[in-house]
Structure formats: C-alpha cells, structure tokens
Design an enzyme around this catalytic site. Sequence first.
Site, PDB file in Angstrom:
ATOM      1  N   HIS A   1      47.046  37.744  33.714  1.00  0.00           N
ATOM      2  CA  HIS A   1      46.121  36.650  33.893  1.00  0.00           C
ATOM      3  C   HIS A   1      45.710  36.045  32.570  1.00  0.00           C
ATOM      4  O   HIS A   1      45.357  36.564  31.514  1.00  0.00           O
ATOM      5  CB  HIS A   1      44.988  37.063  34.661  1.00  0.00           C
ATOM      6  CG  HIS A   1      43.758  37.918  34.158  1.00  0.00           C
ATOM      7  ND1 HIS A   1      42.946  37.031  33.565  1.00  0.00           N
ATOM      8  CD2 HIS A   1      43.648  39.120  33.969  1.00  0.00           C
ATOM      9  CE1 HIS A   1      42.011  38.154  33.013  1.00  0.00           C
ATOM     10  NE2 HIS A   1      42.475  39.311  33.362  1.00  0.00           N
TER      11      HIS A   1
ATOM     12  N   GLU B   1      42.204  35.099  37.978  1.00  0.00           N
ATOM     13  CA  GLU B   1      42.248  36.416  38.208  1.00  0.00           C
ATOM     14  C   GLU B   1      40.510  36.892  38.335  1.00  0.00           C
ATOM     15  O   GLU B   1      40.246  37.537  39.275  1.00  0.00           O
ATOM     16  CB  GLU B   1      42.807  37.006  37.036  1.00  0.00           C
ATOM     17  CG  GLU B   1      43.088  38.602  37.442  1.00  0.00           C
ATOM     18  CD  GLU B   1      41.988  39.620  36.955  1.00  0.00           C
ATOM     19  OE1 GLU B   1      42.077  40.718  37.403  1.00  0.00           O
ATOM     20  OE2 GLU B   1      41.028  39.112  36.143  1.00  0.00           O
ATOM     21  N   GLU B   2      39.980  36.453  37.351  1.00  0.00           N
ATOM     22  CA  GLU B   2      38.454  36.958  37.301  1.00  0.00           C
ATOM     23  C   GLU B   2      37.748  36.446  38.599  1.00  0.00           C
ATOM     24  O   GLU B   2      36.645  36.943  38.729  1.00  0.00           O
ATOM     25  CB  GLU B   2      37.833  36.310  36.023  1.00  0.00           C
ATOM     26  CG  GLU B   2      38.553  36.781  34.760  1.00  0.00           C
ATOM     27  CD  GLU B   2      38.191  38.449  34.370  1.00  0.00           C
ATOM     28  OE1 GLU B   2      37.642  39.176  35.325  1.00  0.00           O
ATOM     29  OE2 GLU B   2      38.968  38.778  33.419  1.00  0.00           O
TER      30      GLU B   2
ATOM     31  N   ASP C   1      47.290  43.600  31.954  1.00  0.00           N
ATOM     32  CA  ASP C   1      45.926  43.181  31.803  1.00  0.00           C
ATOM     33  C   ASP C   1      45.222  44.119  30.957  1.00  0.00           C
ATOM     34  O   ASP C   1      44.826  45.191  31.281  1.00  0.00           O
ATOM     35  CB  ASP C   1      45.427  42.930  33.161  1.00  0.00           C
ATOM     36  CG  ASP C   1      43.825  42.687  33.526  1.00  0.00           C
ATOM     37  OD1 ASP C   1      43.376  41.975  32.246  1.00  0.00           O
ATOM     38  OD2 ASP C   1      43.481  42.495  34.555  1.00  0.00           O
TER      39      ASP C   1
ATOM     40  N   HIS D   1      34.237  41.498  29.168  1.00  0.00           N
ATOM     41  CA  HIS D   1      33.731  40.657  29.870  1.00  0.00           C
ATOM     42  C   HIS D   1      32.184  40.087  29.159  1.00  0.00           C
ATOM     43  O   HIS D   1      31.376  39.618  29.641  1.00  0.00           O
ATOM     44  CB  HIS D   1      32.964  41.100  31.380  1.00  0.00           C
ATOM     45  CG  HIS D   1      34.098  41.055  32.331  1.00  0.00           C
ATOM     46  ND1 HIS D   1      34.336  41.167  33.744  1.00  0.00           N
ATOM     47  CD2 HIS D   1      35.773  40.769  31.964  1.00  0.00           C
ATOM     48  CE1 HIS D   1      35.573  40.902  34.047  1.00  0.00           C
ATOM     49  NE2 HIS D   1      36.338  40.750  33.074  1.00  0.00           N
TER      50      HIS D   1
HETATM   51  N1  TRP Z   1      41.388  42.993  35.963  1.00  0.00           N
HETATM   52  C1  TRP Z   1      40.103  43.354  35.144  1.00  0.00           C
HETATM   53  C2  TRP Z   1      39.567  42.305  34.859  1.00  0.00           C
HETATM   54  O1  TRP Z   1      40.271  41.395  34.433  1.00  0.00           O
HETATM   55  C3  TRP Z   1      40.040  44.567  34.256  1.00  0.00           C
HETATM   56  C4  TRP Z   1      40.703  45.848  35.064  1.00  0.00           C
HETATM   57  C5  TRP Z   1      39.688  46.852  35.498  1.00  0.00           C
HETATM   58  C6  TRP Z   1      42.028  46.568  35.088  1.00  0.00           C
HETATM   59  N2  TRP Z   1      40.505  47.871  35.906  1.00  0.00           N
HETATM   60  C7  TRP Z   1      41.779  47.573  35.863  1.00  0.00           C
HETATM   61  C8  TRP Z   1      43.123  45.899  34.730  1.00  0.00           C
HETATM   62  C9  TRP Z   1      42.968  48.318  35.879  1.00  0.00           C
HETATM   63  C10 TRP Z   1      44.183  46.595  35.048  1.00  0.00           C
HETATM   64  C11 TRP Z   1      44.245  47.905  35.616  1.00  0.00           C
HETATM   65  O2  TRP Z   1      38.540  42.358  34.503  1.00  0.00           O
HETATM   66 ZN    ZN Z   2      38.464  40.519  33.171  1.00  0.00          ZN
END
Ligand code: TRP
Ligand code: ZN
Length: 313
Positions: free
Chosen positions: A121, A167-168, A196, A283
């Site tokens: 993302h 994605e967020e 990610d 974040h």
């Molecule tokens: N996707 C989440 C984000 O962008 C971060 C995240 C949390 C994540 N747990 C995960 C990414 C496990 C990959 C796998 O805020």
């Molecule tokens: Zn994130």
Amino acid sequence: MKLSVPGRVTGAAAMVVAALLTTSATADAAPARVAAAPDIPVAAVKAHLTQLQSIATANGGNRAHGRTGYKASLDYVKGKLDAAGFTTTIQQFTSSGSVGYNLIADWPGGDANQIVMAGSHLDSVTSGAGINDNGSGSAAVLETALAVSRAQYQPAKHLRFAWWGAEELGLVGSRYHVNNLSTANRAKISGYLNFDMIGSPNPGYFVYDDDPAIEKTFKDYFAGLGVATEIETEGDGRSDHAPFKSAGIPVGGLFTGASSTKSAAQAAKWGGTAGQSFDRCYHSSCDTTANINDTALDRNSDALAYAVWELSD
Ligand code: TRP
Ligand code: ZN
Ligand code: CA
C-alpha cells in the site's frame, strides 16, 4: 588461484582457465537458486524513501488517501515504471467521498494464465509521512520491478506489480481491485506477495503463514542468510493480502512489526531493544526517513526479489 600470465589467454588454455573459474565459483558461492535473483541495492530503495518523504513534506506532511501527497506519490512511482518499460494502469475508486487510486504495472511477457503479483500500500495515515508504513514496502516493490527491467528478466510466468490506495481506510483499494477481477482473471493469479512495513526500526523478521510454497520461499532465503524468522501474527489479515486470500488466491508476505513489543527472546536472536515496540512511530508523525532500520530494509528487499524470481520461473 593466481594467474601469472598477463593479457589474453587463448585456445585450450582459455578453456582450462574457464573450467577452473567455473568450478571454484560454484564451490564458493551460495546455492545457484539464490544467485539467480539480483541483490537489490538498499541505497536505491532508500532514495525512493527520500523522495516519498519530500512528497509528504511538500503536501502537508502526509501521503494519505484523498490528499495531494497520495497522488504525488503515485505519479512518482508511475514515472519510474513507465521509463523502465512497464505497462502501467491507474485504477480509480471512491472512498469516504474522495477519489482513490491503485497503480498496476505489468511487465510484458510470460504466461498470461500464470501471474505472479507483488504489491504494497502506497497511502499513509494523515498523521505522518508513512515512511516505514508503507513507504518501505512501496519502495522495495518499486526497486524490484526496476531490477526486473535492468535484468530484462523474462520468466515463464507473467509479472505484475501493484501499489494500493486507501489501505489505511480498511484495505479499500486492494479489495476494490480483487472485487473487480472476473472469476477467470482471478484464477490466473498464481500468487500475491504483500509487503507492508518491512523496515521497522526495532525489527523482527516475520513471514506470513498462508500459502506453504510462498512461505517456504521466504524462509529458505532467510535461512540462507542465517537469519531466524517467525510466523507473522500481529493482526493476521490486516493488510492487502487479505482480499486476495479471501478470493482463494495463494498469498504470502513479509513484515518487521508494528506496535507490538519485542520480547527478550526476540531481541536475543534479532538484536534491537526488548520491551520496546517494533515500530514506536507506527501511525505517528515520527514515521519519517529516520524511522527505518537499513539492515531490515535491505534483507527484506532482497528476499522480495528472490521470491519474485523463484516463483515466476
Ligand atoms: N497494515 C497495517 C497498517 O498499515 C500494519 C499491520 C499491522 C500489518 N499488522 C500487520 C501489516 C500484519 C502486515 C501484517 O497500518
Ligand atoms: Zn498503517
Ligand atoms: Ca541488497
């Protein structure tokens, strides 16, 4: 072996020298399967992160869905891919009243009925530049795509790279993409690899525990480096692989940890600081270019390229 003869070596002597060089190279090098993929230059990955940071700084400090920094990020990635010979497509969708964009880049060639995809993302949260989350994955996927072009790699399968929007906001862009694939086109995707957060400052080395063949490919790479891995458990399904998995597509990926705390056992095997988050800037406004562990970014970028090469051949 020392060659004392300067200049050209011809005829039978050249053949003997070639044979000796071949033998010693094979004996000394890592297994041939590892050598097939290129070493991704981490400096090039970091140069993309510097650009994404500049884009955020010039656009109110973030690269979030619906903000100018998102589209500027997409235009940066698209420009590199177009110049490298990819066929790029922007896929538009609407979320929370704003237009969102996915970027898809196809590398010409390969079996159109067997597609290997790698994606990440490209949007950040509004609170910061999102350099680890997820400039890291976006830059590593971009540099792997550029390495495909540099090598003019022509694998048996078709290669496709993707950068997801929103994605967020809840995996919006990737879900939109999967929902808009016909049943026939879904069936053509042999695997989707997700990246990610792969440069966390206090990193762990986590491999998604989804498709066994994809998981093994990543684990083999890290085993070759002598780096221990663990199964990714910090919120399974919290990234863009989830819509693909739900559609029955084999998925895998890498992750270096978000807000969870590194244990003493994990610090013993990976270094870093026990009792602290993998990413204390998750974040937050401090998710800048300073929020990257270069070794983790390098290893994961190389593992990404290894998996793309191995799984598409
Ligand atoms: N996707 C989440 C984000 O962008 C971060 C995240 C949390 C994540 N747990 C995960 C990414 C496990 C990959 C796998 O805020
Ligand atoms: Zn994130
Ligand atoms: Ca590298």
